[in-house]
Scaffold this motif. Structure first.
Motif, short mmCIF file in Angstrom:
data_model
loop_
_atom_site.label_atom_id
_atom_site.label_comp_id
_atom_site.label_asym_id
_atom_site.label_seq_id
_atom_site.Cartn_x
_atom_site.Cartn_y
_atom_site.Cartn_z
N HIS A 76 0.82 -1.22 0.00
CA HIS A 76 0.00 0.00 0.00
C HIS A 76 0.85 1.27 0.00
O HIS A 76 0.50 2.24 0.65
CB HIS A 76 -0.99 0.01 1.16
CG HIS A 76 -1.94 -1.13 1.13
ND1 HIS A 76 -2.89 -1.27 0.16
CD2 HIS A 76 -2.05 -2.22 1.92
CE1 HIS A 76 -3.57 -2.38 0.37
NE2 HIS A 76 -3.07 -2.97 1.42
N ASN A 77 1.98 1.23 -0.69
CA ASN A 77 2.83 2.39 -0.85
C ASN A 77 3.56 2.22 -2.18
O ASN A 77 4.33 1.28 -2.35
CB ASN A 77 3.83 2.49 0.30
CG ASN A 77 4.68 3.73 0.21
OD1 ASN A 77 5.55 3.82 -0.65
ND2 ASN A 77 4.43 4.67 1.10
N VAL A 78 3.31 3.10 -3.12
CA VAL A 78 3.85 2.97 -4.48
C VAL A 78 5.37 2.96 -4.46
O VAL A 78 5.99 2.11 -5.12
CB VAL A 78 3.32 4.10 -5.39
CG1 VAL A 78 4.00 4.07 -6.74
CG2 VAL A 78 1.82 3.98 -5.54
N PHE A 79 5.99 3.86 -3.72
CA PHE A 79 7.45 3.91 -3.69
C PHE A 79 8.04 2.62 -3.14
O PHE A 79 8.99 2.07 -3.71
CB PHE A 79 7.93 5.11 -2.86
CG PHE A 79 9.42 5.21 -2.81
CD1 PHE A 79 10.14 5.72 -3.87
CD2 PHE A 79 10.11 4.78 -1.69
CE1 PHE A 79 11.51 5.81 -3.84
CE2 PHE A 79 11.49 4.86 -1.64
CZ PHE A 79 12.20 5.37 -2.71
N MET A 80 7.50 2.09 -2.04
CA MET A 80 8.06 0.89 -1.42
C MET A 80 7.87 -0.35 -2.28
O MET A 80 8.75 -1.19 -2.35
CB MET A 80 7.46 0.67 -0.03
CG MET A 80 7.91 1.68 0.99
SD MET A 80 9.71 1.87 1.12
CE MET A 80 10.18 0.30 1.80
N ILE A 81 6.73 -0.48 -2.94
CA ILE A 81 6.54 -1.66 -3.79
C ILE A 81 7.46 -1.57 -5.00
O ILE A 81 8.05 -2.56 -5.43
CB ILE A 81 5.07 -1.89 -4.20
CG1 ILE A 81 4.92 -3.29 -4.77
CG2 ILE A 81 4.59 -0.85 -5.19
CD1 ILE A 81 3.50 -3.75 -4.94
N PHE A 82 7.61 -0.38 -5.55
CA PHE A 82 8.47 -0.21 -6.71
C PHE A 82 9.93 -0.44 -6.33
O PHE A 82 10.67 -1.10 -7.06
CB PHE A 82 8.28 1.19 -7.31
CG PHE A 82 8.73 1.30 -8.72
CD1 PHE A 82 8.01 0.71 -9.74
CD2 PHE A 82 9.89 1.99 -9.04
CE1 PHE A 82 8.43 0.81 -11.06
CE2 PHE A 82 10.31 2.09 -10.35
CZ PHE A 82 9.58 1.49 -11.36
N LEU A 83 10.35 0.06 -5.17
CA LEU A 83 11.72 -0.15 -4.71
C LEU A 83 12.00 -1.63 -4.47
O LEU A 83 13.02 -2.15 -4.92
CB LEU A 83 11.97 0.63 -3.42
CG LEU A 83 13.35 0.48 -2.79
CD1 LEU A 83 14.42 1.04 -3.71
CD2 LEU A 83 13.40 1.15 -1.44
N SER A 84 11.11 -2.32 -3.80
CA SER A 84 11.35 -3.73 -3.50
C SER A 84 11.27 -4.61 -4.76
O SER A 84 11.96 -5.61 -4.85
CB SER A 84 10.37 -4.23 -2.44
OG SER A 84 9.04 -4.15 -2.89
N GLN A 85 10.46 -4.23 -5.73
CA GLN A 85 10.32 -5.05 -6.94
C GLN A 85 11.38 -4.77 -7.99
O GLN A 85 11.76 -5.67 -8.72
CB GLN A 85 8.95 -4.86 -7.56
CG GLN A 85 7.84 -5.48 -6.77
CD GLN A 85 6.50 -5.34 -7.46
OE1 GLN A 85 6.33 -4.56 -8.39
NE2 GLN A 85 5.52 -6.08 -6.99
N THR A 86 11.87 -3.53 -8.09
CA THR A 86 12.79 -3.19 -9.17
C THR A 86 14.18 -2.80 -8.69
O THR A 86 15.08 -2.65 -9.50
CB THR A 86 12.23 -2.04 -10.02
OG1 THR A 86 12.09 -0.88 -9.20
CG2 THR A 86 10.91 -2.42 -10.64
N GLY A 87 14.37 -2.60 -7.40
CA GLY A 87 15.68 -2.29 -6.86
C GLY A 87 16.18 -0.91 -7.25
O GLY A 87 15.43 -0.04 -7.67
#
Length: 89
Positions: free
Chosen positions: A68-79
């Motif tokens: 539920h946080n765009v930045f955190m999901i993007f960071l964890s998925q794409t590094g």
């Protein structure tokens, strides 16, 4: 990181009760990123990685597909590579 979580826990008491749950999800995402810094865990793999290795015992909802946080999901998925591309874009 600890100071940020501590600050959010104080805000949590003043706002909605589900904020603590979100902080736990963000913490899990941060740990995913720490283990896979360069390329992340891969797109659409957050739920699998979360359930397999990164779920925290205090979390009440176990069947979530994102933190539920765009930045955190993007960071964890794409590094780091994905975040740099995101900011350049």
């Amino acid at each position: 990181m600890v100071l940020v979580i501590g600050a959010f826990s104080r805000v949590d008491k003043l706002s909605r009760s589900n904020n603590h749950e979100r902080i736990l999800l963000w913490t899990s995402s941060y740990h995913m990123w720490k283990d896979h810094k360069i390329i992340g865990i891969g797109l659409a793999n957050w739920k699998v990685a979360y359930e397999k290795e990164y779920i925290l015992p205090e979390v009440k909802e176990h069947d979530l597909t994102m933190p539920h946080n765009v930045f955190m999901i993007f960071l964890s998925q794409t590094g780091i590579i994905g975040i740099l591309d995101y900011f350049i874009f």
